[in-house]
Every structure is written in C-alpha cells, then in structure tokens.
Design a protein around this motif. Structure first.
Motif, PDB file in Angstrom:
ATOM      1  N   UNK A 113      -2.453 -37.128 -48.548  1.00  0.00           N
ATOM      2  CA  UNK A 113      -1.942 -36.131 -49.142  1.00  0.00           C
ATOM      3  C   UNK A 113      -3.008 -34.870 -48.980  1.00  0.00           C
ATOM      4  N   UNK A 114      -4.247 -35.857 -49.039  1.00  0.00           N
ATOM      5  CA  UNK A 114      -5.462 -34.627 -48.527  1.00  0.00           C
ATOM      6  C   UNK A 114      -5.367 -34.234 -47.205  1.00  0.00           C
ATOM      7  N   UNK A 115      -4.780 -35.082 -46.441  1.00  0.00           N
ATOM      8  CA  UNK A 115      -4.449 -35.258 -44.958  1.00  0.00           C
ATOM      9  C   UNK A 115      -3.922 -34.300 -45.058  1.00  0.00           C
ATOM     10  N   UNK A 116      -2.334 -34.310 -45.680  1.00  0.00           N
ATOM     11  CA  UNK A 116      -1.535 -33.286 -45.776  1.00  0.00           C
ATOM     12  C   UNK A 116      -2.359 -31.350 -45.549  1.00  0.00           C
ATOM     13  N   UNK A 117      -2.569 -31.531 -47.121  1.00  0.00           N
ATOM     14  CA  UNK A 117      -3.158 -30.476 -47.594  1.00  0.00           C
ATOM     15  C   UNK A 117      -3.828 -29.680 -46.469  1.00  0.00           C
ATOM     16  N   UNK A 118      -5.388 -30.849 -45.619  1.00  0.00           N
ATOM     17  CA  UNK A 118      -5.832 -30.271 -44.553  1.00  0.00           C
ATOM     18  C   UNK A 118      -5.289 -29.391 -43.556  1.00  0.00           C
ATOM     19  N   UNK A 119      -3.869 -30.276 -42.907  1.00  0.00           N
ATOM     20  CA  UNK A 119      -3.239 -29.566 -42.014  1.00  0.00           C
ATOM     21  C   UNK A 119      -2.357 -28.287 -42.192  1.00  0.00           C
ATOM     22  N   UNK A 120      -2.221 -28.172 -43.403  1.00  0.00           N
ATOM     23  CA  UNK A 120      -1.655 -27.011 -43.960  1.00  0.00           C
ATOM     24  C   UNK A 120      -2.264 -25.629 -44.597  1.00  0.00           C
ATOM     25  N   UNK A 121      -3.772 -26.361 -44.267  1.00  0.00           N
ATOM     26  CA  UNK A 121      -4.813 -25.418 -44.124  1.00  0.00           C
ATOM     27  C   UNK A 121      -5.405 -25.016 -43.432  1.00  0.00           C
ATOM     28  N   UNK A 122      -4.692 -25.420 -42.263  1.00  0.00           N
ATOM     29  CA  UNK A 122      -5.006 -25.343 -40.494  1.00  0.00           C
ATOM     30  C   UNK A 122      -6.758 -26.003 -40.364  1.00  0.00           C
ATOM     31  N   UNK A 123      -6.915 -27.143 -41.389  1.00  0.00           N
ATOM     32  CA  UNK A 123      -8.070 -27.362 -40.449  1.00  0.00           C
ATOM     33  C   UNK A 123      -8.341 -28.866 -39.141  1.00  0.00           C
ATOM     34  N   UNK A 124      -9.054 -28.780 -38.080  1.00  0.00           N
ATOM     35  CA  UNK A 124      -9.403 -29.588 -36.856  1.00  0.00           C
ATOM     36  C   UNK A 124      -9.698 -30.758 -38.128  1.00  0.00           C
ATOM     37  N   UNK A 125      -8.706 -31.653 -37.529  1.00  0.00           N
ATOM     38  CA  UNK A 125      -9.940 -33.099 -38.049  1.00  0.00           C
ATOM     39  C   UNK A 125     -10.150 -33.923 -36.413  1.00  0.00           C
ATOM     40  N   UNK A 126     -12.113 -34.203 -36.271  1.00  0.00           N
ATOM     41  CA  UNK A 126     -11.828 -35.255 -35.338  1.00  0.00           C
ATOM     42  C   UNK A 126     -12.518 -36.956 -36.167  1.00  0.00           C
ATOM     43  N   UNK A 127     -11.639 -37.796 -35.504  1.00  0.00           N
ATOM     44  CA  UNK A 127     -12.855 -38.891 -35.949  1.00  0.00           C
ATOM     45  C   UNK A 127     -13.002 -39.274 -34.821  1.00  0.00           C
ATOM     46  N   UNK A 128     -13.272 -40.814 -34.720  1.00  0.00           N
ATOM     47  CA  UNK A 128     -14.649 -41.585 -34.081  1.00  0.00           C
ATOM     48  C   UNK A 128     -15.466 -39.931 -33.120  1.00  0.00           C
ATOM     49  N   UNK A 129     -15.700 -39.071 -33.703  1.00  0.00           N
ATOM     50  CA  UNK A 129     -16.879 -38.572 -33.333  1.00  0.00           C
ATOM     51  C   UNK A 129     -18.119 -38.714 -33.695  1.00  0.00           C
ATOM     52  N   UNK A 130     -19.004 -38.900 -32.841  1.00  0.00           N
ATOM     53  CA  UNK A 130     -20.765 -38.984 -33.241  1.00  0.00           C
ATOM     54  C   UNK A 130     -21.274 -37.754 -32.736  1.00  0.00           C
ATOM     55  N   UNK A 131     -22.234 -37.686 -33.891  1.00  0.00           N
ATOM     56  CA  UNK A 131     -22.839 -36.868 -33.841  1.00  0.00           C
ATOM     57  C   UNK A 131     -24.401 -36.939 -33.338  1.00  0.00           C
ATOM     58  N   UNK A 132     -25.176 -36.365 -32.190  1.00  0.00           N
ATOM     59  CA  UNK A 132     -26.177 -36.796 -31.905  1.00  0.00           C
ATOM     60  C   UNK A 132     -27.391 -36.504 -32.257  1.00  0.00           C
ATOM     61  N   UNK A 133     -27.493 -34.740 -32.069  1.00  0.00           N
ATOM     62  CA  UNK A 133     -27.939 -33.743 -32.737  1.00  0.00           C
ATOM     63  C   UNK A 133     -27.515 -32.794 -33.205  1.00  0.00           C
ATOM     64  N   UNK A 134     -28.226 -32.037 -34.812  1.00  0.00           N
ATOM     65  CA  UNK A 134     -28.062 -30.636 -35.084  1.00  0.00           C
ATOM     66  C   UNK A 134     -28.986 -30.453 -35.410  1.00  0.00           C
ATOM     67  N   UNK A 135     -28.871 -28.799 -35.089  1.00  0.00           N
ATOM     68  CA  UNK A 135     -29.390 -27.604 -34.912  1.00  0.00           C
ATOM     69  C   UNK A 135     -30.020 -26.993 -35.435  1.00  0.00           C
TER      70      UNK A 135
END
Ligand code: FDA
Length: 392
Positions: A113-135
C-alpha cells in the motif's frame, strides 16, 4: 547532478509516509534505502500481520525527555487517518485487544500500500543505495551515494533506531544528527526481553516455555499482560512494556496472580482442602511446573493445614510481590525499538524540522520518541512522517 526538492534517507514506516505526503504536494522526492527492499520492519512486525496502529493513542503511551513534543504531530495525523488509507486499499484488519489493529492477512499488504501510494505521488525509490557523505551546501544538501552524487533542497533523516541490525538498522541517523550539531539523548534497547542472572538461570531455565498472566511494576509503571519464561530470561507483552522503563540494577516487582485476593483464596483453600499440599493448590491458579518450583525454592509444600496464618500471608505476599533483578536485556538483536535519540528540544514539534540547520528534518524512531507495545510506534512513524511531508 540531479536536484531534488527532498531526499529522504530510510525507506521504513516514517520515510515512506513522509515521501507520500511530500509527493502529493508535487515535491520531487527521492527516497534512499540502503538495504535491498523498503519496509523490512513493517514486514516482520506484529508476527507478520503488522500491528499498524492503536485506536487509543494517548500521550501516556509514549516516552520522551519532552513529554509534550509528540502531541502536535499525533493530533494532526490520527489512527483514523491511517485506517482510512488502509480501507481505501481494501486491506482487511481486526482489533486484537486494547485497540491494537492488525492486518487479517499479511504485513506485506501494508508495505504494498505504501509503495503504491509513493508511486502514485511520483516518488522515486532507490534501494540498495549506500550514502557515503552528506554535506550542507548552499542551497540545500549534497549526498555522495553509490548511485552518484545527488543534491536536494531538503533532507529528511528517517533511518530509524539501532534495533535489529540484520534488518538494516544503523546508527547513521545519529551520526548525521551529530554532524549537524544535534544532541543525541542516550540510546538503549526497549520493548526487549530481560535476562536472568546466573543464579536465576540455574533455578528457572528448565521452565522455558511457560506462560502466564502477570502484573509487573518498575519505576512507577505497572503493566498487566502475558509473561513468558525463556531459556535466557523473561519475555512476553508485560515484560516488553516494562523493559522500556527498566534500567540496569532496577528491581522488578512481579505479581504472579494479578487481580486476585491471594490470601483470601489460600485461607479458603486451607478450610476446604486442609490435606492438600501447597503446590497442588497453587497449581489451580499457576502453571503446575512453576507452582512446584516456587514451593521447592521458597515455600515448601506441606499440607495446607500445617501453614500458620502468618506463613500463608508470606506465601501470598511473595506470589504478589515477587522481586526480580534482571541481569540485563537481550539487546538490540531482539529489541523492537530504541529509546533516546535526536533531542526533541532542537526540533519543531509541528514540522520535525531542525532548529539548527534549515531544510533538515528528523522523523520516526531516530527521534527521542518511543511508544508502548501495541501499534504506538508505527503511529508515531506515520504521524511524524506526515508532519514533515506536509511541511517540506
Ligand atoms: P525503520 O527502522 O522502520 O526504517 C528505517 C529505514 O532506514 C530502514 O529501512 C533501514 O534499512 C534504513 N536505513 C538505515 N540506515 C540507512 C542508511 N544509512 N541509508 C539508507 N537507509 C538506511 N511497531 C508497531 O507499532 N507495531 C508492531 O507490530 C511492531 N512490531 C515490531 C516487530 C519487530 C520485530 C520490530 C523490530 C519492531 C516492531 N515495531 C512495531 C516497531 C516499528 O517497527 C518501528 O517503530 C518503526 O519501524 C520505526 O519506523 P522508522 O521508519 O522510524 O524506522
């Protein structure tokens, strides 16, 4: 470099809800999840049926250094708001007890349900994505990730707490908060089984599997519910609840017969069954093996007629005020949630925005708000995610 209105770190309950709300408001939303799928804790929650909310959400059901912080968000996104979404998606649910709502079928339906709502709202989901730094760049934030660099005007930290590392839990959110000058209130496992000392282990380990209704008290809190003896200690709903209030070396007071007038009952039994042994009589109300063990360790097991009124009073008191000193907890490996976290004094209770860094938000379990067992933690995740999603 792609520029997003919002990047959300963490595809759990809070992050998904925030993404939906921000997406509905036409924000360009990127949700980054480092594990291989979103909503892993939702999937494993409620024994696979997700206790997704509770009908009786009250401030008393939450712990935080600031007991007022969570009120605004919870008032603006109620259990009924989430129920409306669940019903819109045709997901069947039921109330188990005390307002706890569970899916009839599977937690998977809530994630879908949550993923379907995200899709409907145009959200891009990236899984398996590692963040190395945030500035913190001007404007907004720049993140270096395994998928390349991304830039966003707003950054939402929804990376959860430390419980169940094998499900993707990480201290990332706390580190990020510190990087941006936020204070982290001491974290510790909560809604977690408690462990026996070596001595208790010797005495009770072989009773593993026995369950009974108890009342348990610690730090001015009292919960009535199930307790389960395990081969390491004690668990079950009443113990998980009290674990959020228990600190190392605190005593637990366990009432093995809550709601009963045990002395009156034993006195009556002494009259009606004077020849019956104490362990036989106790087994009328307690699991037989536990009754037997308590008699071996504490009371003896003579025919009832041989106990003086004072001795019966002592038996009754010990059954109702069993003092227990846990050695510790089973830790983050099995804890459902993490107590403590990002200091709420430095966040807006209306929007979850940082008061220190413009465009930065913290939602869900990473924040110093922890609910009782029974759907309250998800309600906090939905409500705080909704509050931030509406504000970004
Ligand atoms: P959550 O932990 O759900 O999500 C955080 C996400 O961020 C995870 O997907 C994680 O992988 C990701 N992440 C972490 N670090 C990252 C990084 N560096 N980069 C990208 N992503 C990162 N509550 C309730 O109300 N009812 C229930 O039935 C249950 N049952 C239950 C069972 C079990 C076994 C557990 C462990 C917990 C529960 N809970 C519960 C508690 C509930 O699961 C918890 O409170 C919420 O999932 C918290 O939601 P969050 O979105 O804040 O964190």
């Amino acid at each position: 470099m792609p520029l997003w209105d919002v990047v959300i770190i963490g595809g759990g309950a809070a992050g998904l809800m925030c993404a939906i709300e921000a997406g509905k408001r036409r924000r360009r939303v990127l949700l980054i999840e480092h594990s291989n799928r979103v909503g892993k804790k939702i999937l494993m929650s409620g024994g696979g049926r997700c206790n997704f909310t509770n009908l009786h959400v009250m401030p008393d059901n939450f712990l935080s250094a600031n007991p007022h912080f969570f009120k605004s968000a919870l008032a603006r996104y109620s259990p009924w708001d989430f129920i409306a979404m669940v019903e819109r998606h045709g997901i069947a649910y039921h109330e188990k007890e005390s307002g706890q709502l569970f899916c009839d079928q599977s937690s998977k339906l809530i994630v879908n349900m949550l993923v379907a709502e995200c899709r409907q709202a145009g959200v891009r989901i990236e899984v398996g994505c590692k963040i190395t730094t945030v500035e913190h760049t001007s404007p907004g934030f720049t993140l270096k990730t395994s998928l390349g660099a991304v830039q966003a005007s707003a950054l939402v930290v929804a990376s959860g707490g430390l419980s169940i590392p094998k499900m993707g839990a990480s201290g990332f959110g706390y580190e990020l908060a510190k990087q941006f000058g936020h204070r982290i209130l001491v974290t510790r496992p909560a809604l977690v089984p408690l462990t026996f000392t070596e001595e208790d282990l010797e005495q009770y380990r072989d009773l593993s599997g026995i369950g009974l209704l108890v009342g348990v008290r610690c730090s001015n809190q009292y919960f009535v519910g199930g307790m389960l003896l395990t081969h390491r200690g004690i668990s079950g709903p009443a113990i998980l609840q009290i674990s959020s209030y228990w600190q190392l070396s605190d005593e637990l007071e366990i009432n093995l017969l809550p709601g009963a007038d045990v002395l009156a009952w034993l006195t009556e039994r002494q009259r009606s069954r004077p020849g019956a042994e104490l362990k036989t009589v106790l087994a009328e109300w307690l699991p037989k093996r536990l009754a037997q063990r308590l008699c071996e360790l504490a009371f003896g097991s003579l025919p009832l007629r041989q106990y003086s009124p004072l001795e019966l009073r002592v038996v009754a008191e010990q059954l109702q005020y069993w003092r227990f000193y846990p050695k510790g907890t089973e830790g983050y490996r099995t804890a459902e949630v993490t107590l403590g976290g990002v200091n709420t004094d430095e966040l807006s209770s209306v929007t979850m925005a940082s008061k220190k860094v413009s465009g930065l938000y913290f939602i869900g379990e990473v924040v110093d708000v922890t609910g009782h067992l029974g759907g309250f933690n998800f309600q906090w995740a939905w409500a705080s995610g909704h509050a931030a999603g509406r504000a970004i």
